[in-house]
Enzyme design. Structure first.
Site, PDB file in Angstrom:
ATOM      1  N   GLU A   4       0.808  -1.228   0.000  1.00 18.55           N
ATOM      2  CA  GLU A   4       0.000   0.000   0.000  1.00 18.55           C
ATOM      3  C   GLU A   4       0.840   1.277   0.000  1.00 18.55           C
ATOM      4  OE1 GLU A   4      -2.863  -0.478   3.174  1.00 18.55           O
ATOM      5  OE2 GLU A   4      -4.152  -1.665   1.873  1.00 18.55           O
ATOM      6  N   CYS A  37      10.532  16.288   2.806  1.00 14.77           N
ATOM      7  CA  CYS A  37      11.849  16.583   3.374  1.00 14.77           C
ATOM      8  C   CYS A  37      12.744  17.304   2.364  1.00 14.77           C
ATOM      9  CB  CYS A  37      12.507  15.299   3.863  1.00 14.77           C
ATOM     10  SG  CYS A  37      13.136  14.272   2.523  1.00 14.77           S
ATOM     11  N   CYS A  61      13.382  15.332  -0.752  1.00 17.54           N
ATOM     12  CA  CYS A  61      12.238  15.395  -1.665  1.00 17.54           C
ATOM     13  C   CYS A  61      12.228  16.737  -2.396  1.00 17.54           C
ATOM     14  CB  CYS A  61      10.935  15.157  -0.913  1.00 17.54           C
ATOM     15  SG  CYS A  61      10.730  13.420  -0.474  1.00 17.54           S
ATOM     16  N   GLU A  66      -6.548  -8.097  -0.746  1.00 16.46           N
ATOM     17  CA  GLU A  66      -6.966  -8.132   0.659  1.00 16.46           C
ATOM     18  C   GLU A  66      -8.428  -7.736   0.788  1.00 16.46           C
ATOM     19  OE1 GLU A  66      -4.760  -5.657   3.348  1.00 16.46           O
ATOM     20  OE2 GLU A  66      -2.855  -6.128   2.385  1.00 16.46           O
ATOM     21  N   TRP A 106      -9.838  -0.743  12.170  1.00 13.85           N
ATOM     22  CA  TRP A 106      -9.372   0.641  12.066  1.00 13.85           C
ATOM     23  C   TRP A 106     -10.479   1.644  11.788  1.00 13.85           C
ATOM     24  CZ3 TRP A 106     -10.607   1.771   7.077  1.00 13.85           C
ATOM     25  CH2 TRP A 106     -10.598   0.708   6.167  1.00 13.85           C
TER      26      TRP A 106
HETATM   27  C1  GLA Z   1      -4.190  -2.848   4.911  1.00 20.95           C
HETATM   28  C2  GLA Z   1      -2.816  -3.492   4.962  1.00 20.95           C
HETATM   29  C3  GLA Z   1      -2.770  -4.737   5.779  1.00 20.95           C
HETATM   30  C4  GLA Z   1      -3.635  -4.630   7.009  1.00 20.95           C
HETATM   31  C5  GLA Z   1      -5.041  -4.273   6.593  1.00 20.95           C
HETATM   32  C6  GLA Z   1      -6.007  -4.227   7.745  1.00 20.95           C
HETATM   33  O1  GLA Z   1      -4.914  -3.149   3.801  1.00 20.95           O
HETATM   34  O2  GLA Z   1      -2.270  -3.758   3.706  1.00 20.95           O
HETATM   35  O3  GLA Z   1      -1.428  -4.969   6.136  1.00 20.95           O
HETATM   36  O4  GLA Z   1      -3.123  -3.665   7.857  1.00 20.95           O
HETATM   37  O5  GLA Z   1      -5.013  -3.002   6.000  1.00 20.95           O
HETATM   38  O6  GLA Z   1      -7.293  -3.896   7.311  1.00 20.95           O
HETATM   39 ZN    ZN Z   2      11.482  12.936   1.638  1.00 16.34          ZN
END
Ligand code: GLA
Ligand code: ZN
Length: 685
Positions: free
Chosen positions: A150, A157, A160, A312, A320
C-alpha cells in the site's frame, strides 16, 4: 491466468508465520487445506527478521515455511518487506524516515514511514528485493511477486525538495517556462533560481484539512505538480524493486497491493507498471454496493479491462474504523463474488491468522482467536473456497464488454478538490458516482477510462466534472464525438488546462465548440438549497420538473437543442441541459446536479439511442454484471437484499454454474445470494 501454475482462482491470505512459534505451522497448513487455500502472501512485514543488520540476511525460517507450504500444494505470493524498514536502518540512516505535511520529521515507528527520495531507502529496498529474488531464483512455489504494501505516504523533506526541483527541471526545462505555466506572477511567486522552490506543505502553500477536511492550497499549480511528482517518486521505488526481481524472475508477474482508490497515487500510471493490478477492498457495512462496484471497475480500468486480483479483504470485521461491524452472514461470500463479477481472478484476505498483539488483534482473520474453523466465518470461508475450486478455470480471463465508459482522471481530481471556489462540496468521486449509479441501476456495464484513452470501442462516454483537460484530451474527445459517439459532461467541466490555468473566452473553454454553448456564470448553491429543471419534449414526452442542487450555471445556447431549463431564480427559463450535434455524434451538457431520477432519464435516453440494453431488467437490490470469454458469457446476479428476489431470464436457457441446474424463464435468489449463469450449450446467442 495470473500464473498458469494455478489454473483457477487464487484463494488465500496474507500469512505472517513469523508472528508465531513454528509448532503452529502444521496446524496452519491443515486449516489452509480445509478452506481450499492455494496461495499465501508472505513475508510482507518481515524486513527486520530477514535482515537483522546491514550486511546480514537470514532466510532460513522463510525457506522452511516456504518448503512446507509448497510440499502441501500451497503456492507463494512473494512479498518484498519494504513497507516497514528495520529500526536499525532508520536509526543509522535518518534520511529514511518521512517528514510529514506539517514539516515534522518522523522517528522510527508505525509503518510506511520511508521517504521515497531517500537514496538510502532506494538502495536498501532494492538490495532486499535483489537478495530475495536471487535466493528464490527458480523456486517453483512462487506464482506472483508483491512489492511493498500500500504505497501512498508522501514526504516533504529536503531530499524530496531537491528531487522535486530536478523533476521540475526535466518537465519545464527553463524557469521562464515554469513561471509562465505556474502563473507565478500571482502573489509575487516569481522564481529566479531553481533553488528558491519549496515543497508545498503546511509551512508554505498547503492548508491541511482546510476544505471540509481536505487540504486546501494557496497555489494550485505547485500543489498539483507535487502530487504528480510524489506519485511518480513512489512509483520509482516500486520500479526499482521490480528491476531487481526481473533479473532473476523473467516470467513471474509482479504487482503491488493498491490501497483503495487512492487519492495520493495516479493509479493509471501504476496500472501501466504492474503486470497484474491488485488491490485491497475494505468497504464499511454502510456503503451502498454500487460504491464498491465502482471501485472494482476503476481497478479493472487501470489495465484496460484485464482481470485483477483482490489482494486483501477482511473475512468479517476490521479494526481501524470507528465502529467495526461484523459482515453479516453471507456478505463475505456475496462481496467476493461481486469482486469476481467486476473482473477479479482471485480472492485473498487479510490475514491468515489473527494477531495476538498490537493494533490488528481485533481485525478478523481466516483463523480467529478461537483457533479453529468451526465458526460462522470459518464455514463461510470453507464454502467459498470449495465453490471457487469447482468453478475451475471457467471464468478466469473473461472480460467485461462495456459499450459505455466514464472518464476519470487523477490530475482533475486534485485540481477540483484543491480548487478555492466555487463550492467546497464539489468532490469529484461523488459527482462520478451520480452517473455511475444510473448505469448500475439500469444493469448496464461501464468501463472507467482516462480522457486520453482509446475511446473507439465505446458508444457513450461520460465525463462528470471534468474540470481540468489537456489539449490532447480535448482532441481525443472531439474525435470520439465526430466519429459518432455520445459525450455527456457536466457543470464546471473544461474550465482549466493541466496546470489549473483558466481557458479564456467563456466557460467551458475546452468544450464550448463541441457543446455549442457558453457559460457566463457558475452559481454555487448553499447546502439544502435547490433549484428545478423542467424537461422539454425532446427529452421526455411528459414534461416534468426535477430538483437540482450544488451548482447552477447561466448557459448561453448557441447551436444546441435545449432539453431542460431552470425553473427558479434569476436564471429561470435558461438552459440547464443541452444537446449539440457535432460531426456524426452528440455532445450533451448538464449545467447542474439533477436528482437521480433525471440522470436516469438522460442515461436511458442515450443508451436507447445506441441500442445499449440492460443485461436483465430487475429491481434495485439486484446487481447484474457480465463477463465474456471466447464463446461463453457469465452473467452474475447478486442479491444485496435480505429477501428473496426473482429475476426473469427471457427466452433463453441457462445453466446455474454454482448449482449445476438448468434454468428457464426466471430464477429465484435468496437473501445475499449469488447466481452465476452461463448459456446452456455455451456460445453467445
Ligand atoms: C491494509 C494493509 C494490511 C492490514 C489491513 C487491515 O490493507 O495492507 O497490512 O493492515 O489493512 O485492514
Ligand atoms: Zn522525503
Amino acid at each position: 491466468m495470473i500464473n498458469n501454475k494455478i489454473k483457477g482462482f487464487f484463494y488465500g491470505a496474507d500469512y505472517n508465520p513469523d508472528q508465531w512459534n513454528e509448532e503452529i505451522w502444521e496446524e496452519d497448513i491443515r486449516q489452509m487445506k480445509v478452506h481450499g487455500v492455494n496461495v499465501v502472501t508472505l513475508p510482507v512485514f518481515s524486513w527486520a527478521k530477514l535482515q537483522p543488520s546491514e550486511n546480514e540476511f537470514d532466510f532460513s525460517w522463510l525457506d522452511k515455511i516456504l518448503n512446507l507450504l509448497y510440499e502441501n500444494g500451497i503456492f507463494i505470493n512473494m512479498a518484498t518487506p519494504t513497507a516497514a524498514q528495520p529500526a536499525w536502518m532508520s536509526k543509522k540512516y535518518p534520511d529514511i524516515t518521512r517528514t510529514d505535511i506539517y514539516g515534522r520529521k518522523r522517528k522510527h515507528g508505525g509503518r510506511v514511514n520511508f521517504c521515497p527520495n531517500s537514496l538510502n531507502y532506494r538502495k536498501f529496498s532494492r538490495a532486499i528485493a535483489k537478495e530475495m529474488a536471487e535466493h528464490y531464483k527458480d523456486n517453483p512455489a512462487i506464482v506472483l511477486w508483491h512489492v511493498n504494501n500500500e504505497y501512498g505516504a508522501y514526504c516533504y523533506c529536503e531530499n524530496c525538495r531537491k528531487a522535486f526541483i530536478q523533476w521540475l527541471k526535466d518537465k519545464y526545462t527553463t524557469l521562464e517556462n515554469l513561471n509562465r505555466c505556474w502563473y507565478t506572477s500571482f502573489w509575487g511567486h516569481t522564481v529566479y533560481d531553481w533553488d528558491e522552490i519549496e515543497v508545498p506543505y503546511a509551512l508554505t502553500e498547503i492548508l491541511p484539512g482546510a476544505l471540509a477536511g481536505r487540504d486546501g492550497t494557496y497555489f494550485q499549480p505547485i500543489a498539483i505538480d507535487y502530487k504528480r511528482f510524489m506519485s511518480n517518486s513512489l512509483l520509482e521505488c516500486f520500479n526499482g524493486e521490480v528491476e531487481e526481481i526481473r533479473k532473476y524472475h523473467k516470467e513471474t508477474p509482479i504487482t503491488t497491493n493498491i490501497w483503495s482508490i487512492s487519492h495520493e497515487l495516479d493509479l493509471f500510471r501504476w496500472g501501466e507498471q504492474c503486470d497484474i493490478v491488485s488491490w485491497d477492498s475494505y468497504p464499511s457495512n454502510k456503503e451502498h454496493p454500487s460504491e464498491i462496484a465502482f471501485r472494482h471497475d476503476v481497478i479493472r480500468g487501470l489495465k484496460k479491462g484485464k482481470p485483477f486480483l483482490l489482494m486483501e479483504q477482511t473475512p468479517s470485521q476490521q479494526n481501524w474504523q470507528a465502529y467495526n461491524a461484523q459482515k453479516r452472514p453471507g456478505v463475505m461470500r456475496l462481496l467476493s463474488y461481486q469482486c469476481i463479477a467486476h473482473g477479479a481472478d482471485g480472492i485473498m484476505f487479510f490475514q491468515w491468522r489473527q494477531s495476538l498483539g498490537a493494533c490488528e488483534k481485533y481485525h478478523a482473520a481466516m483463523v480467529p482467536h478461537a483457533g479453529h474453523e468451526n465458526t460462522r466465518i470459518g464455514r463461510e470461508l470453507t464454502q467459498l473456497g470449495r465453490e471457487l475450486k469447482c468453478l475451475q478455470d471457467k471464468i478466469i480471463d473473461s472480460r467485461t464488454e462495456a459499450k459505455a465508459a466514464i472518464i476519470m482522471n487523477w490530475s482533475n481530481w486534485w485540481g477540483v478538490e484543491y480548487s478555492s471556489g466555487p463550492s467546497v462540496d464539489l468532490t469529484y468521486l461523488d459527482r462520478i458516482m451520480k452517473y455511475y449509479k444510473a448505469f448500475y441501476d439500469l444493469k448496464i456495464p461501464l468501463d472507467i477510462v482516462e480522457p486520453t484513452s482509446d475511446l473507439s470501442r465505446y458508444e457513450i462516454v461520460i465525463a462528470p466534472l471534468l474540470y481540468m483537460v489537456s489539449d490532447d484530451a480535448i482532441e481525443n474527445i472531439k474525435n470520439f464525438v465526430s466519429r459518432g459517439g455520445t459525450f455527456i459532461t457536466t457543470f464546471f467541466s473544461g474550465i482549466v488546462n493541466e496546470n489549473d490555468i483558466v481557458r479564456l473566452g467563456g466557460y467551458p473553454g475546452a468544450f464550448k465548440e463541441l457543446l455549442g454553448i457558453w457559460v457566463e456564470e457558475v452559481d454555487a448553491l448553499y447546502p439544502n438549497m435547490k433549484n428545478g429543471i423542467k424537461t422539454e419534449e425532446q427529452l421526455e414526452e411528459n414534461q416534468k420538473i426535477y430538483e437540482c442542487q450544488l451548482i447552477c450555471e447561466v448557459v448561453h445556447n448557441e447551436n444546441a437543442i435545449v432539453l431542460g431549463t431552470f425553473t427558479e431564480d434569476y436564471y429561470q427559463g435558461c438552459a440547464a441541459i443541452t444537446e449539440n450535434s457535432y460531426g456524426n455524434g452528440k455532445a450533451v451538457y448538464v449545467a447542474s446536479e439533477p436528482e437521480d431520477n433525471l440522470i436516469k432519464v438522460l442515461v436511458e435516453k442515450y443508451c436507447k439511442e445506441k441500442n445499449i440494453e440492460p443485461i436483465f431488467k430487475t429491481n434495485a437490490d439486484i446487481e447484474i454484471t457480465r463477463r465474456v470469454k471466447e464463446n461463453n458469457e457469465y452473467i452474475f446476479i447478486l442479491n444485496h437484499s435480505n429477501s428473496y428476489q426473482k429475476v426473469s431470464l427471457g427466452d433463453k436457457l441457462y445453466t446455474d454454474l454454482l448449482k449445476g441446474e438448468v434454468l428457464a424463464n426466471e430464477v429465484e435468489i435468496g437473501p445475499k445470494g449469488v447466481v452465476i449463469l452461463t448459456h446452456l450449450k455455451g456460445g453467445l446467442k
